[in-house]
Design an enzyme around this catalytic site. Structure first.
Site, PDB file in Angstrom:
ATOM      1  N   GLY A 109      75.847  43.945  32.859  1.00 42.75           N
ATOM      2  CA  GLY A 109      76.381  43.300  31.768  1.00 42.75           C
ATOM      3  C   GLY A 109      75.433  41.974  31.929  1.00 42.75           C
ATOM      4  O   GLY A 109      74.916  41.311  31.004  1.00 42.75           O
ATOM      5  N   PRO A 138      75.272  45.627  53.433  1.00 43.94           N
ATOM      6  CA  PRO A 138      73.523  45.198  53.033  1.00 43.94           C
ATOM      7  C   PRO A 138      73.327  46.123  52.898  1.00 43.94           C
ATOM      8  O   PRO A 138      71.770  45.770  51.587  1.00 43.94           O
ATOM      9  CB  PRO A 138      72.786  45.708  54.774  1.00 43.94           C
ATOM     10  CG  PRO A 138      74.402  45.987  55.590  1.00 43.94           C
ATOM     11  CD  PRO A 138      75.399  45.311  54.812  1.00 43.94           C
ATOM     12  N   ARG A 159      77.426  34.897  55.003  1.00 42.53           N
ATOM     13  CA  ARG A 159      77.799  36.385  55.344  1.00 42.53           C
ATOM     14  C   ARG A 159      77.036  37.546  54.008  1.00 42.53           C
ATOM     15  O   ARG A 159      77.581  37.676  53.276  1.00 42.53           O
ATOM     16  CB  ARG A 159      78.993  36.363  56.192  1.00 42.53           C
ATOM     17  CG  ARG A 159      78.823  37.600  56.507  1.00 42.53           C
ATOM     18  CD  ARG A 159      80.186  37.605  57.685  1.00 42.53           C
ATOM     19  NE  ARG A 159      80.981  38.785  58.002  1.00 42.53           N
ATOM     20  CZ  ARG A 159      81.775  39.347  58.336  1.00 42.53           C
ATOM     21  NH1 ARG A 159      82.994  38.899  57.964  1.00 42.53           N
ATOM     22  NH2 ARG A 159      81.549  40.593  58.968  1.00 42.53           N
ATOM     23  N   ILE A 160      76.599  38.707  54.361  1.00 43.33           N
ATOM     24  CA  ILE A 160      76.142  39.745  53.830  1.00 43.33           C
ATOM     25  C   ILE A 160      77.092  40.440  54.109  1.00 43.33           C
ATOM     26  O   ILE A 160      77.222  41.218  55.486  1.00 43.33           O
ATOM     27  CB  ILE A 160      74.456  40.090  53.852  1.00 43.33           C
ATOM     28  CG1 ILE A 160      73.347  38.862  53.718  1.00 43.33           C
ATOM     29  CG2 ILE A 160      74.538  41.327  53.117  1.00 43.33           C
ATOM     30  CD1 ILE A 160      73.881  38.513  52.077  1.00 43.33           C
ATOM     31  N   GLN A 217      71.406  43.872  44.562  1.00 41.51           N
ATOM     32  CA  GLN A 217      71.763  43.178  43.887  1.00 41.51           C
ATOM     33  C   GLN A 217      70.162  41.946  43.978  1.00 41.51           C
ATOM     34  O   GLN A 217      69.828  41.445  42.689  1.00 41.51           O
ATOM     35  CB  GLN A 217      73.153  42.233  44.533  1.00 41.51           C
ATOM     36  CG  GLN A 217      74.181  42.600  44.278  1.00 41.51           C
ATOM     37  CD  GLN A 217      73.931  42.840  42.590  1.00 41.51           C
ATOM     38  OE1 GLN A 217      74.087  41.662  41.767  1.00 41.51           O
ATOM     39  NE2 GLN A 217      74.153  43.950  42.265  1.00 41.51           N
ATOM     40  N   GLU A 269      72.741  36.635  41.716  1.00 48.98           N
ATOM     41  CA  GLU A 269      71.836  36.306  40.452  1.00 48.98           C
ATOM     42  C   GLU A 269      71.102  35.398  41.078  1.00 48.98           C
ATOM     43  O   GLU A 269      69.776  35.428  40.861  1.00 48.98           O
ATOM     44  CB  GLU A 269      73.627  35.073  39.705  1.00 48.98           C
ATOM     45  CG  GLU A 269      73.742  35.568  38.767  1.00 48.98           C
ATOM     46  CD  GLU A 269      74.829  34.519  38.171  1.00 48.98           C
ATOM     47  OE1 GLU A 269      74.986  34.116  37.274  1.00 48.98           O
ATOM     48  OE2 GLU A 269      75.930  34.730  39.175  1.00 48.98           O
ATOM     49  N   GLY A 279      82.510  36.938  41.798  1.00 49.39           N
ATOM     50  CA  GLY A 279      83.851  37.591  42.075  1.00 49.39           C
ATOM     51  C   GLY A 279      83.454  37.940  43.273  1.00 49.39           C
ATOM     52  O   GLY A 279      84.885  37.739  43.439  1.00 49.39           O
TER      53      GLY A 279
HETATM   54 MO1  MOS Z   1      76.709  35.761  34.922  1.00 50.55          MO
HETATM   55  S1  MOS Z   1      75.207  35.179  33.689  1.00 50.55           S
HETATM   56  O1  MOS Z   1      77.529  34.283  35.414  1.00 50.55           O
HETATM   57  O2  MOS Z   1      78.053  36.763  34.029  1.00 50.55           O
END
Ligand code: MOS
Length: 712
Positions: free
Chosen positions: A243, A595, A591-592, A601, A668, A510
């Site tokens: 998305g 891994p 914290r990851i 990501q 992100e 999320g």
């Molecule tokens: Mo992302 S651009 O925060 O769905």
């Protein structure tokens, strides 16, 4: 095993922090994972929308005669006869409600037929009359329509100012005053937007399979638009093929699919062709940046001004918050970060991976590199010197900030040697660049439920959406650890709006938001099990959680993830082609939790930044008013051959001010700063500074044809 004893007495191996492979990996690679358009209810029909072919004006007539005469055509919905919709906060969802055309590609009709091919043929046979007016799709400095909005995307103030940045700039011994340009960009997820909607008139229930980033919001919006109680609407999203923000709000396809199923009394799939996406699901708005930095000869910043110009549509105000990272990054007393926007006859921009930070940090981090050049200073040291003790804009302490550690570790791992001269290999010029990254920590309230079954297994329900991130896997790990059971004792159910409300897969929030609810529900269930004596009842035991209270508490800290990118590039002096040789990122993001999925990501974001730096570009054609690049043949995302060795590393960060898992969000930050690192490497390689993305061969060749005039 009886959960009343075994789960509490047997310490299961902790799952969080281990590289668990994606739980749905096999389903995806074998094709058994079903996406929204692949749902196949009996009597399913297909809708194909008709985009406007003018950029500004109105529809004067829609002739459906030829379309309706085609075989298998069920209906053509037009602005004159489409169902009247209820209110929505997002005016881009008020489809076929009036004859206004605010931009090219705005939908003006929907053809429905019993086959996909039939629907497409019918859409092509619809004859639309227009009254066109002049249009303007070109953002430029000095555009008379530019104004300062009240706020920018994310709810940030459009304008912030501290001290007297102009006077401080004028007095600074070393100055850079530079302009950068980032074009419109498109998310282009692998799975185009699609929905299958099924209105059951007998039950009065609407079921929708939607390719989206969160079904709770889609349900709420559809209930409002179609004037249904929320409990008469179920939205499902078991698998979503990406998305990048373009599915974080409901998009036109799902509204059209519901209109069509209500009109035709059959399930209807609307799967948008990729050629439509550019105009109707959002884009990253173009940004024009002016950055002014003033510094003392030792590199101490004394003035920072970041002014951003951008566009929005005539339908909705959406302002890319690109000056916001300047409020976070560097210690400087006198600063101004500000945005102006012009409403043009363009499609409505929307969220795209790290909105604001991505273009903003391209400009800020390129300007920092130019300042390092002007100072004759190592750009790593310049950033270290200006690392702030508290958040510059708010004065709040950071919950944790390890940018300096990211820069240092990255420099060591990459073999960074400071301000080194370009290297030459035959026709190739080689250079390296660095840039910093930042992304805020967001969190939103969520609910979850956990059930213990008498057979020793657990069902955990949370309305998360796994858009390819690995959320399903990480949430299962969070549940297993909170329950103290092995991962394979847990089944996770997600992607269903009938579950308690949750936020979307967006804002890198999320896992933090859903995971907190999962953690709380599982902890509550563990407590219940501890108090329970004897075998479990047949129905098992359950517990639920709602993090509304805890997630809404505003901690007295500035919370952000940070990172550092290092890039090595080669520029071909004959062809102008830039290729990235190495890309290395080090991130400090709490914290990851897994891994393996985290690395995906990070490197996914970095590769998207590579595309932004070198190839991705959506051009608004001034004559016709539409995006020229509307498929993946024209919109060049990086492919395997473009992507070199990409390394992602992270700092082990222990931040107690986030959520029970201790993660900051990682979806992100990988893209933020990546394009700047590549651009900075190109300037070191070539001795020329290019300030307009992407760095395509024509631009590089043009820059190389101008004599090198010294420091770049
Ligand atoms: Mo992302 S651009 O925060 O769905």
């Amino acid at each position: 095993m009886s959960p009343t004893t075994a789960t509490l007495d047997t310490a299961a191996q902790a799952s969080l922090g281990t590289p668990v492979p994606r739980l749905e990996a096999r389903d995806k690679v074998t094709g058994t994972a079903r996406y929204a358009a692949e749902q196949n209810p009996p009597r399913r029909a297909y809708g194909w929308p008709v985009p406007a072919t003018i950029a500004h004006g109105r529809v004067t007539a829609v002739d459906t005669t030829a379309a309706l005469a085609l075989p298998g055509v069920l209906a053509v919905l037009t602005p004159y006869d489409a169902p009247r919709l209820g209110p929505s906060d997002d005016p881009t969802l008020q489809l076929l409600q009036d004859t206004r055309v605010p931009h090219r590609g705005w939908y003006v009709a929907l053809a429905v037929a019993d086959t996909l091919e039939g629907a497409r043929a019918a859409a092509e046979a619809v004859r639309v009359g227009y009254e066109a007016e002049p249009h303007d799709v070109t953002l430029r400095e000095g555009h008379p329509g530019l104004y300062t909005p009240e706020e920018v995307n994310g709810g940030y103030p459009a304008h912030r100012e501290h001290g007297d940045p102009d006077a401080a700039f004028a007095a600074a011994p070393v100055r850079v005053d530079v302009r950068y340009s980032v074009p419109p960009l498109h998310n282009h997820a692998m799975e185009p937007h699609a929905a299958t909607a099924d209105w059951d008139a007998g039950r009065g229930h609407l079921t929708v399979y939607d390719s989206c980033q969160g079904t709770t919001v889609v349900r709420t919006v559809l209930a409002g638009l179609f004037r249904l109680p929320e409990d008469r609407v179920t939205v499902l999203a078991e698998h979503v093929g990406g998305g990048f923000g373009s599915k974080s709000t409901p998009r036109p396809h799902v509204v059209l699919a519901v209109m069509a199923t209500r009109r035709c009394g059959r399930p209807v799939t609307v799967a948008l062709p990729r050629q439509h996406l550019a105009a109707c699901v959002g884009h990253r708005a173009p940004t024009l940046h002016r950055v002014r930095l003033g510094a003392r000869p030792d590199g101490t910043l004394t003035s920072l001004t970041h002014e951003v110009l951008t566009h929005t549509s005539r339908v909705r105000e959406f302002v890319e918050q690109a000056a916001v990272p300047g409020r976070v990054m560097y210690a400087v007393r006198d600063s101004r970060t500000t945005h102006r926007v012009a409403a043009l006859d363009v499609p409505t921009p929307s969220w795209m991976r790290a909105p604001g930070e991505t273009p903003g940090m391209y400009a800020l981090e390129s300007a920092m590199d130019e300042l390092a050049d002007a100072l004759g200073m190592d750009p790593v040291e310049l950033r270290v010197r200006n690392d702030p003790a508290t958040e510059p804009d708010s004065g709040r302490p950071f919950s944790s900030r390890h940018l300096v550690e990211c820069l240092r570790e990255g420099a060591t791992r990459f073999g960074w040697t400071g301000h080194r001269p370009p290297l030459r290999e035959g026709p190739l010029l080689i250079g390296s660049g660095v840039a910093a990254a930042t992304y805020p920590v967001y969190i939103a309230p969520a609910g979850a439920r956990a059930h213990a079954r008498p057979d020793g297994s657990y069902l955990v329900e949370v309305n998360a959406t796994d858009i390819g991130t690995g959320a399903r896997t990480v949430l299962s790990q969070i549940a297993a650890d909170a329950l103290g059971v092995p991962l394979d004792a847990v089944t996770l159910s997600l992607g269903n709006s009938a579950l308690p409300p949750t936020p979307v897969a967006g804002g890198s929030a999320g896992t933090a938001s859903w995971g907190w609810a999962v953690h709380d529900a599982c902890t509550a269930l563990t407590d219940r099990l501890a108090r329970h004596h004897g075998p479990l009842p047949d129905a098992g035991l359950s517990a639920s959680a709602d993090t509304t209270q805890s997630a809404k508490q505003k901690p007295p800290y500035a919370r952000h993830a940070f990172g550092a990118h290092f890039a090595e590039v080669q520029a071909d002096t004959v062809t102008g082609e830039v290729r990235v040789r190495r890309l290395l990122g080090v991130f400090a993001a709490g914290r990851i939790l897994n891994p393996r999925t985290a690395r995906s990501q990070f490197i996914g974001g970095m590769v998207m930044g590579l595309g932004m730096a070198l190839t991705e570009h959506s051009g608004l054609d001034p004559a016709f008013g539409d995006f020229a690049e509307r498929d993946l043949a024209a919109y060049h995302v990086p492919v395997n051959a473009d992507v070199p060795a990409v390394e992602a590393h992270w700092i082990d960060e222990h931040d107690k001010h986030l959520n029970p898992m201790g993660g900051k969000g990682i979806g992100e930050i990988g893209i933020v700063g990546a394009a700047a690192a590549i651009g900075n490497a190109v300037s070191r390689a070539t001795g020329r500074r290019l300030r307009e993305l992407p760095l395509t061969p024509d631009r590089v060749l043009a820059a190389l044809s101008v004599p090198d005039t010294g420091p770049v």
